[in-house]
Design an enzyme around this catalytic site. Structure first.
Site, PDB file in Angstrom:
ATOM      1  N   PHE A  35       0.569  -0.968  -0.123  1.00 23.44           N
ATOM      2  CA  PHE A  35       0.126  -0.128   0.202  1.00 23.44           C
ATOM      3  C   PHE A  35       0.756   1.095  -0.159  1.00 23.44           C
ATOM      4  CE2 PHE A  35       0.439   1.491   4.275  1.00 23.44           C
ATOM      5  CZ  PHE A  35       1.083   0.327   5.083  1.00 23.44           C
ATOM      6  N   SER A  63       7.290  -1.694  -3.682  1.00 27.60           N
ATOM      7  CA  SER A  63       6.380  -3.175  -2.577  1.00 27.60           C
ATOM      8  C   SER A  63       6.228  -4.122  -3.437  1.00 27.60           C
ATOM      9  CB  SER A  63       5.943  -2.580  -2.296  1.00 27.60           C
ATOM     10  OG  SER A  63       6.432  -1.196  -1.986  1.00 27.60           O
ATOM     11  N   ALA A 157       9.710  -1.893   1.927  1.00 30.22           N
ATOM     12  CA  ALA A 157       8.375  -2.206   1.494  1.00 30.22           C
ATOM     13  C   ALA A 157       7.401  -2.080   1.729  1.00 30.22           C
ATOM     14  CB  ALA A 157       8.457  -4.111   0.431  1.00 30.22           C
ATOM     15  N   LYS A 158       6.391  -1.379   1.813  1.00 24.11           N
ATOM     16  CA  LYS A 158       5.366  -0.760   2.580  1.00 24.11           C
ATOM     17  C   LYS A 158       4.500  -2.184   2.263  1.00 24.11           C
ATOM     18  CE  LYS A 158       3.956   3.254   3.452  1.00 24.11           C
ATOM     19  NZ  LYS A 158       4.148   3.852   4.587  1.00 24.11           N
ATOM     20  N   ILE A 159       4.922  -3.351   3.137  1.00 28.52           N
ATOM     21  CA  ILE A 159       3.572  -4.575   2.749  1.00 28.52           C
ATOM     22  C   ILE A 159       2.687  -4.391   4.109  1.00 28.52           C
ATOM     23  CG2 ILE A 159       4.088  -7.040   2.769  1.00 28.52           C
ATOM     24  CD1 ILE A 159       6.216  -6.907   1.159  1.00 28.52           C
TER      25      ILE A 159
END
Ligand code: PLP
Length: 304
Positions: A35, A63, A157-159
């Site tokens: 996101f 990401s 990473a915006k995981i």
């Protein structure tokens, strides 16, 4: 949360209340979604602009690459969809949340050809750590939860799943009466806050964590650029918890939190206990930049 009319879901604008997913959505169970958090501001000339749109969408795709996810739209299509969603909702200023996630259809960890779904929502959202926090500073506490090891969480990473750790840290300190959690890295050095990067100032020198265990924030990049342009020496160097206690100033940066001064860490006053001169300077230039008042930083803005 304040609703708007429409949400963009898989290429179509749907009513806010109809933007739903099945309970067997893979991401809901296992956390593989990526996101972004983006802001749109009303500029001084009355127009609205998205801050660092391309940077955020590029990071969303980066990401997704880390997460082995193939987003079924191009980078440009997502940028256009973000602008379209803001326009249709007539949102002049607010927060934008794109998310790409593994949808329903298959269960179990291994899904050969995951069904990647994408949504873009936006809504009005004020200061993440409060208006008082922005002007007077907040109280931080080092969490007992450490930031992910770089080979565990894919920290850049915006995981979605990575944020369980951030939620645990945030809840722990808020329930203890503080405003925000600061996480140490797996080796014990200061990493970042639950959703913000951290900077300290000592004897005029600005220091921030290098991009190892942190999520490399675009606001962090903006502050580094502003500092360099204003003769403030900034170094990316790791620092310890006691160095943080001894700092003259401390602040957090993030799209949601913007530039928020930190006046206390672990019940120790930072500097004078009030936002210091370096913090106030970069904060005010940042707020001018996002309102389109600084020529050099107009390239950060995409007018809608
Ligand atoms: C999103 C995020 C930030 C801030 O990134 P920006 O690009 O400045 O919004 C910092 N830390 C974490 C853990 C984040 O998730």
């Amino acid at each position: 949360m304040e609703k708007v009319e429409k949400i963009w879901l898989d290429g179509k604008l749907v009513d806010w209340d109809d933007a739903n997913v099945h309970v067997l959505t893979h991401c809901l169970h296992y956390g593989l979604g990526v996101f972004e958090g983006i802001r749109c501001y009303k500029c001084e000339d009355g127009r609205s602009a998205v801050l660092k749109l391309k940077g955020h969408v590029d990071r969303l795709f980066a990401s997704a690459k880390v997460g082995f996810m193939k987003i079924p739209f191009t980078n440009d299509e997502i940028c256009d969809a973000i602008i379209k969603t803001l326009r249709v909702n007539k949102l002049e200023e607010g927060y934008i949340r794109p998310i790409a996630f593994i949808g329903d259809g298959e269960m179990g960890l291994f899904v050969k050809e995951p069904n990647i779904r994408v949504s873009i929502a936006c809504w009005p959202w004020g200061a993440y750590l409060g208006d008082d926090g922005l002007s007077n500073g907040i109280r931080g506490k080092i969490s007992s939860f450490a930031r992910h090891h770089v080979n565990v969480g894919m920290t850049k990473a915006k995981i979605s799943g990575n944020y369980v750790n951030s939620i645990l840290a945030k809840r722990e300190v808020v329930m203890a009466g503080y405003d925000e959690a600061i996480l140490l890295d797996a080796e014990g050095y200061v990493s970042e806050a639950s959703g913000e990067n951290i900077f300290i100032v000592k004897d005029g020198l600005l220091k921030t964590t290098p991009p190892t265990s942190i999520l490399k924030g675009l606001t962090r990049d903006a502050i580094i650029e502003i500092s360099k342009d204003n003769n403030i020496t900034v170094v990316e160097q790791r620092f310890t918890r006691d160095e943080l206690y001894m700092a003259d100033e401390c602040f957090f940066t993030g799209t949601a939190a913007e530039v928020t001064p930190v006046r206390e860490v672990d019940d120790r006053q930072i500097g004078t206990g009030k936002p210091g001169p370096v913090t106030k300077k970069v904060q005010s230039i940042y707020f001018d930049a996002i309102k389109g008042k600084v020529e050099k930083y107009k390239s950060w803005l995409t007018y809608i």
